[in-house]
Design an enzyme around this catalytic site. Structure first.
Site, PDB file in Angstrom:
ATOM      1  N   CYS A 256       0.569   3.235  12.604  1.00  0.00           N
ATOM      2  CA  CYS A 256       0.861   3.539  10.870  1.00  0.00           C
ATOM      3  C   CYS A 256       0.148   5.174  10.640  1.00  0.00           C
ATOM      4  O   CYS A 256       0.902   5.679   9.950  1.00  0.00           O
ATOM      5  CB  CYS A 256      -0.419   2.593  10.220  1.00  0.00           C
ATOM      6  SG  CYS A 256      -1.958   2.931  10.579  1.00  0.00           S
ATOM      7  N   HIS A 304      -5.785   1.441   7.796  1.00  0.00           N
ATOM      8  CA  HIS A 304      -4.288   1.226   7.821  1.00  0.00           C
ATOM      9  C   HIS A 304      -4.070   2.033   6.746  1.00  0.00           C
ATOM     10  O   HIS A 304      -4.630   2.461   5.680  1.00  0.00           O
ATOM     11  CB  HIS A 304      -3.868  -0.134   7.206  1.00  0.00           C
ATOM     12  CG  HIS A 304      -2.404  -0.201   7.482  1.00  0.00           C
ATOM     13  ND1 HIS A 304      -1.677  -0.374   8.777  1.00  0.00           N
ATOM     14  CD2 HIS A 304      -1.484  -0.528   6.669  1.00  0.00           C
ATOM     15  CE1 HIS A 304      -0.466  -0.534   8.498  1.00  0.00           C
ATOM     16  NE2 HIS A 304      -0.160  -0.535   7.353  1.00  0.00           N
ATOM     17  N   HIS A 316       5.448   1.785   5.647  1.00  0.00           N
ATOM     18  CA  HIS A 316       4.456   1.744   6.739  1.00  0.00           C
ATOM     19  C   HIS A 316       4.797   1.042   7.929  1.00  0.00           C
ATOM     20  O   HIS A 316       5.855   0.433   8.027  1.00  0.00           O
ATOM     21  CB  HIS A 316       3.213   0.864   6.112  1.00  0.00           C
ATOM     22  CG  HIS A 316       3.195  -0.443   5.939  1.00  0.00           C
ATOM     23  ND1 HIS A 316       2.082  -1.303   6.242  1.00  0.00           N
ATOM     24  CD2 HIS A 316       4.483  -1.234   5.567  1.00  0.00           C
ATOM     25  CE1 HIS A 316       2.713  -2.518   6.100  1.00  0.00           C
ATOM     26  NE2 HIS A 316       3.946  -2.513   5.639  1.00  0.00           N
TER      27      HIS A 316
END
Length: 341
Positions: A256, A304, A316
């Site tokens: 990520c 994240h 993402h």
């Protein structure tokens, strides 16, 4: 003499009791496999598997960000160590040259220093030349002294550099050990997740991974506020469908934070490697002020990150079971946002 005891014979009733006890113990052991009604424990439902797998992925991602941070510091320590070693090598080269010159100067002085200067003057065929030479020798003596001082200074510098290199080498060794610990944690979490998913049917696994939203051509994206934000969004769009690989920063696979770093690198902006460092880049903004190109962060541990593209959506890299994709930002607990440019 010691008394001898006769063997004790068990009665038929005692044998039956022992057999009953053995069967009871076997029943206790079997109870770990069967539930109270005598049936095998049911397999977890797809929803239960999803919840457990999601937890494992979050834990693996948190460990991945710790791994990324440790790797970044290890890379920095390795770079500093290399610079220190290069500088020490250059100084050692100069030191060796100065030592050779110093040795030659000392040998020359020893060879010519046996006679008193007055006697050398008296015996000289050319007194004027001797006097000029004596003045040069005096200046050479001053240079000799300066050379000794320089050599001593070089030795001190080299020892300082070697000490700094030893510190960096110790830091590098520590970082490598830390990397191995985080890697073992990540591998363990992902292995557990794979085993859980393997218990599901292919159809259930496909449903859990969700639809792969990601054809960049028809996808509409709100206008970015500036050219660099637009370039970062454009890069992320081109990477839709790329696989998630922990520790990867592209160009063909990402985790990520690696996707965010690569997207802004393409826009000419250097981002730090980890989510918990990226959130402190630029300036914090509220959720209702989001614009395309902003970084959006999730979970309390800031484990994240995604790239906001407008209309409540982001691009993402989710986890190993799903490629880079578009997703709503409300599918995870929102933790904050930052505007890089």
């Amino acid at each position: 003499m010691a008394a001898h005891r006769k063997p004790r014979h068990l009665s038929a009733g005692g044998g039956r009791a022992r057999k009953a006890a053995t069967l009871a113990l076997a029943g206790v052991a079997t109870a770990t496999v069967f539930d109270g009604s005598g049936h095998a424990a049911p397999d977890p439902t797809p929803a239960q598997v999803k919840a457990e797998v999601d937890t494992l992925y979050r834990e693996a991602e948190a460990a991945t960000e710790q791994y990324n941070g440790a790797k970044e510091k290890a890379d920095q320590a390795r770079k500093r160590l290399g610079l220190l070693q290069d500088e020490a090598a250059r100084k050692e080269e100069r030191l060796n040259s100065e030592r050779e010159a110093l040795g030659a100067s000392a040998a020359a002085q020893y060879r010519s220093g046996g006679l008193d200067p007055a006697v050398q003057l008296a015996l000289s065929d050319d007194p004027d030349a001797f006097l000029d030479g004596a003045a040069f020798a005096e200046r050479a003596g001053d240079r000799h002294s300066a050379a000794v001082t320089r050599v001593r200074g070089r030795l001190r510098e080299i020892e300082r550099l070697r000490g700094s290199a030893r510190v960096e080498l110790a830091a590098l060794s520590s970082r490598r050990a830390e990397l191995e610990r985080h890697k073992a944690t990540i591998d363990g979490k992902l292995t557990s997740a794979r085993r859980l998913l393997a218990r599901l049917t292919a159809e259930d696994r496909a449903r859990l991974s969700g639809p792969a939203t990601g054809n960049p051509a028809p996808m509409t994206v709100a206008a970015a506020p500036n050219a660099r934000a637009a370039a970062a969004v454009s890069y992320a769009r081109q990477k839709l469908g790329s696989p998630y690989v922990w520790g990867a920063t592209g160009p063909d696979a990402f985790d990520c934070s690696g996707l965010m770093q690569a997207a802004y690198r393409a826009a000419g902006v250097a981002l730090p490697r980890t989510t918990y460092a990226q959130i402190d880049t630029g300036r914090r903004i509220s959720r209702d002020a989001l614009r395309p190109g902003d970084l959006v962060f999730f979970y309390s541990g800031i484990s994240h990150v995604g790239l906001y593209i407008g209309d409540g959506r982001m691009i993402h890299a989710p986890n190993p079971s799903a490629p880079v994709r578009v997703a709503p930002i409300d599918q995870m607990p929102f933790a904050g946002a930052t505007r890089v440019v």
